[in-house]
Write a protein that holds these residues in place. Structure first.
Motif, PDB file in Angstrom:
ATOM      1  N   SER A 125       0.835  -1.204   0.000  1.00  9.25           N
ATOM      2  CA  SER A 125       0.000   0.000   0.000  1.00  9.25           C
ATOM      3  C   SER A 125       0.868   1.252   0.000  1.00  9.25           C
ATOM      4  CB  SER A 125      -0.884   0.022   1.238  1.00  9.25           C
ATOM      5  OG  SER A 125      -1.777  -1.061   1.229  1.00  9.25           O
ATOM      6  N   LEU A 126       0.282   2.362  -0.420  1.00  6.45           N
ATOM      7  CA  LEU A 126       0.974   3.650  -0.349  1.00  6.45           C
ATOM      8  C   LEU A 126       1.048   4.090   1.108  1.00  6.45           C
ATOM      9  CD1 LEU A 126      -0.910   5.455  -3.268  1.00  6.45           C
ATOM     10  CD2 LEU A 126       1.397   4.467  -3.349  1.00  6.45           C
ATOM     11  N   PRO A 127       2.197   4.575   1.561  1.00  2.24           N
ATOM     12  CA  PRO A 127       2.304   5.044   2.949  1.00  2.24           C
ATOM     13  C   PRO A 127       1.485   6.324   3.160  1.00  2.24           C
ATOM     14  CG  PRO A 127       4.488   4.791   1.946  1.00  2.24           C
ATOM     15  CD  PRO A 127       3.469   4.608   0.863  1.00  2.24           C
ATOM     16  N   GLU A 128       0.814   6.381   4.302  1.00  2.00           N
ATOM     17  CA  GLU A 128       0.014   7.565   4.629  1.00  2.00           C
ATOM     18  C   GLU A 128       0.923   8.693   5.102  1.00  2.00           C
ATOM     19  OE1 GLU A 128      -4.198   8.719   6.739  1.00  2.00           O
ATOM     20  OE2 GLU A 128      -3.339   6.741   7.095  1.00  2.00           O
ATOM     21  N   ILE A 129       0.517   9.903   4.803  1.00  2.64           N
ATOM     22  CA  ILE A 129       1.259  11.107   5.181  1.00  2.64           C
ATOM     23  C   ILE A 129       0.330  11.964   6.040  1.00  2.64           C
ATOM     24  CG2 ILE A 129       2.321  13.237   4.311  1.00  2.64           C
ATOM     25  CD1 ILE A 129       2.948  11.726   1.718  1.00  2.64           C
ATOM     26  N   PRO A 130       0.816  12.498   7.155  1.00  2.00           N
ATOM     27  CA  PRO A 130      -0.024  13.407   7.954  1.00  2.00           C
ATOM     28  C   PRO A 130      -0.485  14.596   7.093  1.00  2.00           C
ATOM     29  CG  PRO A 130       1.970  12.825   9.157  1.00  2.00           C
ATOM     30  CD  PRO A 130       2.138  12.307   7.753  1.00  2.00           C
ATOM     31  N   LEU A 131      -1.721  15.018   7.320  1.00  2.00           N
ATOM     32  CA  LEU A 131      -2.310  16.101   6.527  1.00  2.00           C
ATOM     33  C   LEU A 131      -3.221  16.935   7.410  1.00  2.00           C
ATOM     34  CD1 LEU A 131      -2.782  17.144   3.520  1.00  2.00           C
ATOM     35  CD2 LEU A 131      -4.831  15.728   3.573  1.00  2.00           C
ATOM     36  N   ARG A 132      -3.180  18.248   7.212  1.00  2.00           N
ATOM     37  CA  ARG A 132      -4.113  19.122   7.911  1.00  2.00           C
ATOM     38  C   ARG A 132      -4.558  20.238   6.963  1.00  2.00           C
ATOM     39  NH1 ARG A 132       0.818  21.407  10.148  1.00  2.00           N
ATOM     40  NH2 ARG A 132       0.820  23.665   9.844  1.00  2.00           N
ATOM     41  N   SER A 133      -5.676  20.813   7.296  1.00  2.00           N
ATOM     42  CA  SER A 133      -6.174  21.967   6.557  1.00  2.00           C
ATOM     43  C   SER A 133      -6.061  23.174   7.476  1.00  2.00           C
ATOM     44  CB  SER A 133      -7.629  21.749   6.151  1.00  2.00           C
ATOM     45  OG  SER A 133      -8.118  22.880   5.477  1.00  2.00           O
ATOM     46  N   GLU A 134      -5.439  24.219   6.973  1.00  2.00           N
ATOM     47  CA  GLU A 134      -5.243  25.429   7.762  1.00  2.00           C
ATOM     48  C   GLU A 134      -5.633  26.627   6.892  1.00  2.00           C
ATOM     49  OE1 GLU A 134      -1.219  27.441   9.144  1.00  2.00           O
ATOM     50  OE2 GLU A 134      -1.666  25.643  10.340  1.00  2.00           O
ATOM     51  N   ASN A 135      -6.661  27.359   7.330  1.00  2.00           N
ATOM     52  CA  ASN A 135      -7.157  28.516   6.567  1.00  2.00           C
ATOM     53  C   ASN A 135      -7.499  28.139   5.136  1.00  2.00           C
ATOM     54  OD1 ASN A 135      -6.790  30.239   8.813  1.00  2.00           O
ATOM     55  ND2 ASN A 135      -4.619  30.472   8.279  1.00  2.00           N
ATOM     56  N   GLY A 136      -8.097  26.937   4.973  1.00  2.00           N
ATOM     57  CA  GLY A 136      -8.532  26.500   3.653  1.00  2.00           C
ATOM     58  C   GLY A 136      -7.418  25.959   2.768  1.00  2.00           C
ATOM     59  N   ARG A 137      -6.209  25.801   3.303  1.00  2.00           N
ATOM     60  CA  ARG A 137      -5.075  25.301   2.525  1.00  2.00           C
ATOM     61  C   ARG A 137      -4.600  23.988   3.114  1.00  2.00           C
ATOM     62  NH1 ARG A 137      -4.011  28.729  -1.218  1.00  2.00           N
ATOM     63  NH2 ARG A 137      -1.890  28.113  -1.741  1.00  2.00           N
ATOM     64  N   LEU A 138      -4.197  23.058   2.259  1.00  2.00           N
ATOM     65  CA  LEU A 138      -3.717  21.756   2.706  1.00  2.00           C
ATOM     66  C   LEU A 138      -2.225  21.793   2.980  1.00  2.00           C
ATOM     67  CD1 LEU A 138      -5.638  19.480   0.175  1.00  2.00           C
ATOM     68  CD2 LEU A 138      -6.157  19.856   2.607  1.00  2.00           C
ATOM     69  N   ILE A 139      -1.848  21.182   4.108  1.00  2.00           N
ATOM     70  CA  ILE A 139      -0.432  21.091   4.485  1.00  2.00           C
ATOM     71  C   ILE A 139      -0.161  19.621   4.807  1.00  2.00           C
ATOM     72  CG2 ILE A 139       1.333  21.810   6.134  1.00  2.00           C
ATOM     73  CD1 ILE A 139      -0.372  24.395   6.491  1.00  2.00           C
ATOM     74  N   ALA A 140       0.842  19.050   4.140  1.00  2.00           N
ATOM     75  CA  ALA A 140       1.186  17.634   4.317  1.00  2.00           C
ATOM     76  C   ALA A 140       2.593  17.512   4.858  1.00  2.00           C
ATOM     77  CB  ALA A 140       1.085  16.899   2.975  1.00  2.00           C
ATOM     78  N   GLY A 141       2.841  16.424   5.584  1.00  2.00           N
ATOM     79  CA  GLY A 141       4.170  16.142   6.091  1.00  2.00           C
ATOM     80  C   GLY A 141       4.200  16.101   7.596  1.00  2.00           C
ATOM     81  N   PRO A 142       5.401  15.954   8.157  1.00  2.00           N
ATOM     82  CA  PRO A 142       5.544  15.877   9.614  1.00  2.00           C
ATOM     83  C   PRO A 142       4.932  17.097  10.303  1.00  2.00           C
ATOM     84  CG  PRO A 142       7.649  15.466   8.526  1.00  2.00           C
ATOM     85  CD  PRO A 142       6.680  15.915   7.475  1.00  2.00           C
ATOM     86  N   ALA A 143       4.356  16.853  11.452  1.00  2.00           N
ATOM     87  CA  ALA A 143       3.717  17.898  12.276  1.00  2.00           C
ATOM     88  C   ALA A 143       2.516  18.529  11.586  1.00  2.00           C
ATOM     89  CB  ALA A 143       4.731  18.972  12.686  1.00  2.00           C
TER      90      ALA A 143
END
Length: 144
Positions: A125-143
């Motif tokens: 499987s593809l490894p999952e990456i942490p993801l968050r949405s901040e002010n309508g923008r996507l940010i991926a990666g550690p933290a």
């Protein structure tokens, strides 16, 4: 010298040539299609901003090739991120359709909502990456 003066090829000569050609072709094929070590995925090493969350369609996915990230949006508020590097030979995924992501290199397909393999030759499987949405923008990666 005429064609009648050339001795005919023996069965042994023909079989040797065929075996050599097959071995050479197989060796070349293995060179171009090496299985990746799934324990060594290419993941962002720091948070990366991908862009507006609205660019990922509900019930679909988007590939961010410059960051090697696949983001899916199975439902309105559910975003998920995975490595966009095929676990078979390391090619960056080439396209998406609904909640499926394709690798054009060898035909592997992945479920972009779970990262699972739908069609090989990939097995991991593809490894999952942490993801968050901040002010309508996507940010991926550690933290993220």
């Amino acid at each position: 010298m005429t064609s009648n003066d050339i001795p005919p090829a023996t069965r042994r000569t023909l079989l040797r040539g065929a075996a050599l050609a097959s071995a050479t072709a197989a060796g070349l094929g293995l060179t171009g299609c090496e299985t990746r070590d799934p324990g060594d995925p290419e993941l962002p090493t720091e948070p990366v901003e991908l862009g507006p969350a609205s660019e990922v369609p509900v019930g679909g996915a988007r590939i961010y090739p410059e960051h090697k990230v696949l983001v899916s949006r199975p439902s309105e508020e559910d975003y998920r991120a995975y490595s966009a590097v095929c676990t078979h030979a390391g090619c960056v995924l080439s396209g998406t359709r609904d909640l499926e992501a394709d690798c054009a290199c060898h035909g592997s397909r992945f479920d972009s909502a779970t990262g699972r393999v739908l069609q090989g030759p990939a097995h991991e499987s593809l490894p999952e990456i942490p993801l968050r949405s901040e002010n309508g923008r996507l940010i991926a990666g550690p933290a993220a």
